[in-house]
Structures are given as C-alpha cells and as structure tokens.
Design a protein around this motif. Structure first.
Motif, PDB file in Angstrom:
ATOM      1  N   LEU A  67       0.832  -1.202   0.000  1.00 14.06           N
ATOM      2  CA  LEU A  67       0.000   0.000   0.000  1.00 14.06           C
ATOM      3  C   LEU A  67       0.868   1.253   0.000  1.00 14.06           C
ATOM      4  N   LEU A  68       0.318   2.332  -0.515  1.00 11.67           N
ATOM      5  CA  LEU A  68       0.970   3.627  -0.446  1.00 11.67           C
ATOM      6  C   LEU A  68       0.486   4.362   0.807  1.00 11.67           C
ATOM      7  N   PRO A  69       1.399   4.985   1.568  1.00 12.11           N
ATOM      8  CA  PRO A  69       0.964   5.704   2.774  1.00 12.11           C
ATOM      9  C   PRO A  69       0.193   6.966   2.414  1.00 12.11           C
ATOM     10  N   GLY A  70      -0.539   7.463   3.383  1.00 15.57           N
ATOM     11  CA  GLY A  70      -1.247   8.718   3.202  1.00 15.57           C
ATOM     12  C   GLY A  70      -0.296   9.897   3.315  1.00 15.57           C
ATOM     13  N   PRO A  71      -0.811  11.116   3.386  1.00 15.69           N
ATOM     14  CA  PRO A  71       0.047  12.299   3.451  1.00 15.69           C
ATOM     15  C   PRO A  71       0.824  12.386   4.764  1.00 15.69           C
ATOM     16  N   GLU A  72       1.985  13.037   4.689  1.00 18.22           N
ATOM     17  CA  GLU A  72       2.807  13.278   5.880  1.00 18.22           C
ATOM     18  C   GLU A  72       2.853  14.768   6.160  1.00 18.22           C
ATOM     19  N   LEU A  73       2.651  15.123   7.420  1.00 20.79           N
ATOM     20  CA  LEU A  73       2.699  16.526   7.836  1.00 20.79           C
ATOM     21  C   LEU A  73       3.722  16.664   8.954  1.00 20.79           C
ATOM     22  N   ASP A  74       4.539  17.705   8.892  1.00 23.65           N
ATOM     23  CA  ASP A  74       5.600  17.907   9.868  1.00 23.65           C
ATOM     24  C   ASP A  74       5.062  18.486  11.159  1.00 23.65           C
ATOM     25  N   GLY A  75       5.547  17.955  12.274  1.00 20.36           N
ATOM     26  CA  GLY A  75       5.228  18.477  13.592  1.00 20.36           C
ATOM     27  C   GLY A  75       6.490  18.694  14.394  1.00 20.36           C
ATOM     28  N   ASP A  76       6.337  19.170  15.624  1.00 25.62           N
ATOM     29  CA  ASP A  76       7.507  19.414  16.480  1.00 25.62           C
ATOM     30  C   ASP A  76       7.311  18.845  17.880  1.00 25.62           C
ATOM     31  N   TRP A  77       6.473  17.838  18.017  1.00 23.00           N
ATOM     32  CA  TRP A  77       6.103  17.162  19.259  1.00 23.00           C
ATOM     33  C   TRP A  77       5.050  17.927  20.053  1.00 23.00           C
ATOM     34  N   SER A  78       4.736  19.154  19.714  1.00 21.06           N
ATOM     35  CA  SER A  78       3.821  19.956  20.531  1.00 21.06           C
ATOM     36  C   SER A  78       2.363  19.764  20.114  1.00 21.06           C
ATOM     37  N   PRO A  79       1.407  19.970  21.043  1.00 25.88           N
ATOM     38  CA  PRO A  79      -0.008  19.931  20.660  1.00 25.88           C
ATOM     39  C   PRO A  79      -0.341  20.965  19.587  1.00 25.88           C
ATOM     40  N   ALA A  80       0.335  22.123  19.631  1.00 21.80           N
ATOM     41  CA  ALA A  80       0.054  23.167  18.636  1.00 21.80           C
ATOM     42  C   ALA A  80       0.363  22.688  17.230  1.00 21.80           C
ATOM     43  N   SER A  81       1.475  21.958  17.062  1.00 16.92           N
ATOM     44  CA  SER A  81       1.821  21.457  15.724  1.00 16.92           C
ATOM     45  C   SER A  81       0.840  20.374  15.287  1.00 16.92           C
ATOM     46  N   GLY A  82       0.354  19.564  16.254  1.00 21.71           N
ATOM     47  CA  GLY A  82      -0.670  18.574  15.923  1.00 21.71           C
ATOM     48  C   GLY A  82      -1.969  19.230  15.516  1.00 21.71           C
ATOM     49  N   TYR A  83      -2.275  20.340  16.179  1.00 21.47           N
ATOM     50  CA  TYR A  83      -3.496  21.085  15.848  1.00 21.47           C
ATOM     51  C   TYR A  83      -3.410  21.641  14.428  1.00 21.47           C
ATOM     52  N   ARG A  84      -2.275  22.238  14.076  1.00 26.42           N
ATOM     53  CA  ARG A  84      -2.108  22.786  12.726  1.00 26.42           C
ATOM     54  C   ARG A  84      -2.225  21.691  11.675  1.00 26.42           C
ATOM     55  N   ALA A  85      -1.605  20.539  11.953  1.00 27.75           N
ATOM     56  CA  ALA A  85      -1.715  19.421  11.021  1.00 27.75           C
ATOM     57  C   ALA A  85      -3.154  18.935  10.932  1.00 27.75           C
ATOM     58  N   GLY A  86      -3.845  18.916  12.068  1.00 29.94           N
ATOM     59  CA  GLY A  86      -5.230  18.456  12.086  1.00 29.94           C
ATOM     60  C   GLY A  86      -6.160  19.318  11.255  1.00 29.94           C
ATOM     61  N   LEU A  87      -5.907  20.629  11.234  1.00 30.28           N
ATOM     62  CA  LEU A  87      -6.731  21.515  10.411  1.00 30.28           C
ATOM     63  C   LEU A  87      -6.608  21.167   8.935  1.00 30.28           C
TER      64      LEU A  87
END
Length: 347
Positions: A220-240
């Motif tokens: 299978l091919l993986p889905g998209p990858e989004l960069d984070g920095d371990w913080s909830p804020a970076s997860g939030y930005r990726a989640g949007l």
C-alpha cells in the motif's frame, strides 16, 4: 554578618575541569584520564595537568574519593528536552534504577542540544568522578558526538539506537510505529496519514520509517505526511489540514501531544473520531486514557529501559565494555480513538 554573607555570595567558584584543561593546554578528556590515573597519558602531559590543578586550586573532592577507592558509586545522566514526556521518563527511570542499586545519580538537563552543551555537561559530570555516563539525547548526531569525546569511562546511549550496538539500550521505535499503523490497516484503513516529529530527532525518523514499512508490507501507499515538532500546537495545525482532506480516514501521530492537538482540530472541523477518522498516538502518556475519545497509542516501557541502561553501565564499569542488549519491544494500548472506516456511501 551581612558583610560575611555578601562575601560568601561573592566568593569565586571552584575551578572546573575545563579551566584546568585550558590552563594545561589539553582536552578535558586528558584531565579526566589524569584524575583516573590512566596509563595512556604521557608523563610530561600528566605533570603539566597536575601543575595546572595545583596552580588553580582545583578541588578534587569526588575525584580524590575515586582515586582512593576506585569507586564513587555515582552515575551521570545527560538528557535533553526534559519538558517532553519521553526524555523526562527516561531520566527518572535511570535515577530510580540507580538508587535501587545503591548509586547516586547526577542529572544534567540540556534545554537544547549542541556539541558545546554536551561537552560542558560531560565535563561537569567528570568533575564529580562519575563511574559511567548515560546519555539520553535523541538528536541524530548525539551518539556520534558522544563517542567522539573518547571518555575514559563507559558511556551508555539510550535514545536513537539500533539493536546490537555495544553499550546501548533503547525501545524499538520502528516496531512501535509498525504496530500502531498495522492496527489501523487491520481495521480496514488503506492510506494512513502521519504527523511526524522533528526531522533532527532520530526517534522521529524511526517512527516515520515504521509508518512507511507497515504500508510497504501490504503493498500500500501511505497517506500524506505533515511535519510536527512534538507539541499539541503542531498537531493542531496538522489536524486543520487533515480535516479538509476527505480521503484521510486514519492518522498516526508521532507522539500523544501532537495527537491531542490533532483531536481538537478534528472536533472543531466536525470530523468525528473514530467515526470519520481514526487516530493513533505514541508514548501512552498518563493523560492518554482521558483524551476525547480515549487515545489508542503505543506504550514504551521506560522503567525497563532505565534498568537496562544502568545494568549496561555497571557491567562496563566491571570491564565488560562490549555489553549490548536487544531493543525493548513496545506495546499497543487500544482505546476508543480507532475503529473500522465507514463504508463508502452510494452517490
């Protein structure tokens, strides 16, 4: 009395090993070798170091104890980013394991990793005549830089390692990522997205590799990858961003903190978890069971890692410098944030 207290506050600090090394024109490793009575130091160099010690008035309190008994019963720990769950848990685990074995543990935390910060931390620990040092720094260059110091005492690396390396202990990050992503694929998801940790962290790279390999094993091919920095804020930005992609039905977050931010973004955008999107984290922080919904995540056995790191350090002190250990297998905690994808609705 006030004058006396002022004099005490203004009293100069005892010279450090680095100052002795600078005065003698040698490295701090050479000073450490002289203090440890190593045979590799030339007599001329040894005398120059001893003269610098005498001239500066270097206090050899811990060092004298070591030279007299050959044992200080003290282990040093260098760790970075102690505000994060993983590094703080590793440092705590090594301290607890050391205390259980009757060893004092000196911890030096680095807010940011650099060669200068690492050398300074090692220098300070050598000033205390530690018998061994445990380095818990996940930066991709940390292990190589630590070994380049060529210290006269054993050094155990506990982050960013692979199985079979001498004097290393670690948790299998790649296997943990494969475990978490495979859980999603087993549920029927086909292209799992990934919110990754910082590129310079070895463990982030290992988890990213596991995410990719879990897909490769199934063709299978993986889905998209989004960069984070371990913080909830970076997860939030990726989640949007993920919330706007209707093709994404599952996400593997590189740690639980980013998963927390991801969940908030999905809730705000009306994407239900796990009905619309399933989420898996990594670390199993104590709060993970209380996320909304409770987070499925990969758990790391930090207590066992601390015991193994200390065991390797003490074995090396006894002379078994080639001691090595297998990586510790993580485990998967399945909770309410994952489910099978909804069947495609007819147009």
């Amino acid at each position: 009395m006030a004058e006396q207290r002022g004099q005490q506050r203004g009293a100069p600090r005892s010279p450090s090993m680095a100052q002795v090394a600078q005065r003698a024109g040698v490295s701090h490793q050479t000073v450490s070798r002289v203090l440890n009575d190593a045979s590799l130091v030339k007599e001329e160099t040894r005398l120059r170091v001893l003269a610098a010690i005498e001239e500066l008035g270097y206090r050899r309190n811990f060092a004298a104890r070591l030279l007299a008994t050959n044992r200080s019963r003290r282990i040093g720990v260098v760790s970075a980013h102690l505000v994060l769950h993983g590094p703080s848990m590793i440092a705590s685990a090594v301290q607890e394991a050391g205390q259980a074995e009757g060893y004092d543990v000196s911890l030096i935390g680095l807010s940011e990793f650099s060669v200068e910060a690492l050398e300074s931390a090692v220098d300070r620990l050598c000033d205390q005549a530690v018998e061994a040092i445990v380095v818990a720094v996940a930066h991709r260059e940390a292990a190589e830089m630590t070994r380049a110091l060529q210290l006269p005492i054993p050094v155990v690396i506990v982050q960013g390692v692979v199985a079979g390396q001498p004097l290393t202990a670690g948790i299998d990050q790649e296997a943990g990522a494969i475990m978490g992503v495979s859980h999603l694929l087993d549920l029927g998801h086909r292209h799992v997205a990934h919110v990754s940790g910082p590129r310079e962290w070895t463990e982030a790279s290992q988890r990213r590799l596991g995410w990719r390999r879990a897909h490769e094993e199934r063709g299978l091919l993986p889905g998209p990858e989004l960069d984070g920095d371990w913080s909830p804020a970076s997860g939030y930005r990726a989640g949007l961003m993920i919330a706007e992609d209707s093709a994404v039905t599952a996400v593997f977050a590189g740690n639980d903190s980013m998963a927390l931010g991801l969940l908030k973004a999905l809730h705000e955008r009306g994407r239900r978890v796990p009905d619309d999107i399933s989420v898996v984290g990594f670390d199993n922080v104590p709060e993970a069971a209380f996320f909304w919904p409770a987070l499925t995540t990969v758990a790391q056995d930090f207590a066992e890692l601390g015991r193994r790191a200390l065991s390797l350090a003490l074995a090396a002190v006894r002379g078994d410098e080639e001691a090595s250990t297998d990586l510790i297998a993580p485990s998967l905690c399945v909770r309410e944030s994952t489910a099978a994808p909804r069947q495609s609705r007819p147009a």
